[in-house]
Design a protein around this motif. Structure first.
Motif: not given
Length: 231
Positions: A154-166
């Motif tokens: 869950v934490w990794g997917i959250k970070h992945a979505f943050e990277q997508i947004a950036i």
């Protein structure tokens, strides 16, 4: 455009080490915890398998000596008051109390049977504690490792979505690494949990059988001593 995206994705290193290195610090901590728990669980599993095999061999060897017809006093003198084998320790506990229950004139102190039973019960409890040591860790790993791995995912997917947004880009080259890193945490959780659960059930059953053998021997031995008291 699609061809260039696939080419970029193919250039990404998806090895386990690369996924670990690219993961966030929190996910890395989760992966390390699960890896250590897995190795620790396997160390306990291997140690218990060796211990249980040795306990069964020792019990079979002592049963042969006990039922060979050799006088119990001679057998006790041979193995001593503090033997190494688990079955021998239970026998020694009973025999030690048996000898202590005799008066100087040869008579018996009242309540000898109850004291002998308690002495062997204490010896069995100590052996049970040794046999079951570490099994609670296997149970803990089996029940918690999947959830710890899920937390990392869950934490990794959250970070992945943050990277997508950036990056404001949802192509495969941006999405795939983050998702792969996140799913690795769940895989490690399952890798730790599945063997822990399987071997916890097996080793618990083996321990119960061995302890049951000790209890049966203690009952038979107590019956023999009780018969001698009655005679």
């Amino acid at each position: 455009m699609e061809t260039s995206t696939l080419a970029a994705a193919q250039e990404i290193d998806f090895s386990l080490w690369a996924l670990f290195i690219r993961a966030t610090f929190t996910v890395q901590v989760v992966m390390i915890m699960l890896t250590v728990a897995s190795f620790w669980a396997w160390a306990i599993i291997i140690g218990k398998i060796i211990m249980f095999r040795a306990a069964r061999r020792e019990a079979n060897r002592f049963d042969g000596a006990f039922w060979s017809g050799e006088p119990l006093d001679e057998l006790f003198d041979k193995i001593g008051a503090d033997p190494n084998g688990q079955s021998e320790k239970i026998f020694a506990a009973g025999m030690t109390e048996w000898r202590r229950s005799h008066k100087s004139d040869g008579g018996l102190i009242a309540g000898a049977t109850a004291r002998i039973d308690r002495s062997m019960d204490v010896a069995i409890a100590k052996q049970a504690e040794t046999l079951n040591g570490g099994l609670s860790f296997l149970a803990t790993v089996g029940s918690t490792a999947p959830f710890v791995g899920l937390f990392g995912t869950v934490w990794g997917i959250k970070h992945a979505f943050e990277q997508i947004a950036i990056a404001q880009n949802t192509n495969l080259a941006v999405v795939a690494p983050g998702i792969a890193e996140a799913l690795l945490a769940t895989a490690l959780g399952l890798l730790a949990a599945i063997p822990a659960v399987v071997f916890y059930n097996k080793l618990s059953a083996d321990s119960d059988r061995i302890i049951g053998g000790y209890e049966s021997f203690a009952d038979e031995f107590a019956t023999i001593l009780s018969r001698q008291l009655d005679s």
